[in-house]
Design a protein around this motif. Structure first.
Motif, short mmCIF file in Angstrom:
data_model
loop_
_atom_site.label_atom_id
_atom_site.label_comp_id
_atom_site.label_asym_id
_atom_site.label_seq_id
_atom_site.Cartn_x
_atom_site.Cartn_y
_atom_site.Cartn_z
N ASP A 49 46.98 76.07 -50.73
CA ASP A 49 46.52 75.39 -52.03
C ASP A 49 44.92 74.97 -52.04
O ASP A 49 44.54 75.28 -52.78
CB ASP A 49 47.36 74.23 -52.49
N ARG A 50 44.76 74.46 -50.86
CA ARG A 50 43.51 73.81 -50.79
C ARG A 50 42.13 74.93 -50.44
O ARG A 50 41.20 75.02 -51.19
CB ARG A 50 43.43 73.03 -49.34
N LEU A 51 42.74 76.07 -49.71
CA LEU A 51 41.87 77.19 -49.53
C LEU A 51 41.89 78.36 -50.41
O LEU A 51 41.05 79.28 -50.62
CB LEU A 51 41.93 77.67 -47.88
N GLY A 52 43.12 78.30 -51.22
CA GLY A 52 43.20 79.62 -52.12
C GLY A 52 43.56 80.82 -51.52
O GLY A 52 43.28 81.87 -51.91
N ARG A 53 44.19 80.66 -50.30
CA ARG A 53 44.55 81.90 -49.38
C ARG A 53 46.11 81.54 -48.80
O ARG A 53 46.30 80.59 -48.65
CB ARG A 53 43.82 81.82 -48.35
N PRO A 54 46.55 82.89 -48.81
CA PRO A 54 48.02 82.66 -48.39
C PRO A 54 48.33 82.76 -46.67
O PRO A 54 47.38 83.22 -46.14
CB PRO A 54 48.64 83.95 -48.94
N PHE A 55 49.37 81.93 -46.35
CA PHE A 55 49.81 81.84 -44.98
C PHE A 55 48.46 81.56 -44.26
O PHE A 55 48.19 82.54 -43.31
CB PHE A 55 50.32 83.40 -44.62
#
Ligand code: SF4
Length: 188
Positions: A49-55
């Motif tokens: 959520d913080r980085l906008g990237r999955p896993f």
């Protein structure tokens, strides 16, 4: 069906469910959309959520490390995303209303990628992709063919931190993914 950029923009501006209130970033997905191997998890966690990237958090790093050891590289060999694109508060499981609101985006992603292999990471992904009759402890590691696509459920990597004994089974499943990937390589 929306094209990739239109779909991304629609997700970015989406307020179709309550998770719009708890997200900092929409997490669309990542990897090679031209690969025919897809991993699908539940929903973003705090790091995602913080980085906008999955896993990309602790569980994601464990998964990535396992796949990299098998020479499956995110940017080259697979695409990874979630049932829900926004984080539920306190990492709770998305409810049915939230999952159903978000599923059309995932279906659109699947329609664009046309995967030959789909890996459901955890029971939430398994439920919305395969149906509610499946059980992760009973059915993990099984290949199910649907319309020419091979689908396998396995544990969500976060579950391995709660129960270390799952690590061996998870590793077996990742090796099975690699074998299927190599077997279908000419079609991928
Ligand atoms: S979880 Fe999905 S449906 Fe809900 S607000 Fe986010 S993008 Fe929209």
């Amino acid at each position: 069906m929306l094209k990739w950029k239109e779909l991304y923009d629609e997700c970015l501006n989406c307020n179709k469910c309550e998770l719009k209130n708890s997200r900092n970033n929409m997490v669309f997905g990542e990897g090679n959309p031209r690969s025919r191997l897809m991993f699908i998890g539940e929903a973003p966690g705090a790091d995602e959520d913080r980085l906008g990237r999955p896993f990309v958090g602790r569980a994601g790093m464990l998964l990535t490390k396992g796949l990299t050891a098998l020479d499956l590289i995110r940017e080259r060999d697979y695409y990874i995303c979630n049932i829900c694109k926004c984080r539920p508060e306190n990492n709770r499981t998305p409810n049915e209303v939230e999952a159903e609101a978000c599923l059309p985006y995932l279906r659109n992603q699947v329609a664009l990628i046309k995967p030959k292999i789909i890996i459901c990471l955890g029971s939430t992904a398994m439920k919305y992709i395969l149906g509610s009759d499946w059980r992760i402890t009973r059915d993990r590691g099984k290949w199910i063919e649907r319309k020419g696509c091979y689908i396998m459920p396995t544990f969500h990597p976060a579950a391995l931190f709660r129960d270390e004994s799952k690590k061996i089974l998870f590793w077996q499943d990742l090796k099975s993914v690699k074998r299927k990937f190599d077997e279908l390589r000419n079609d991928l």
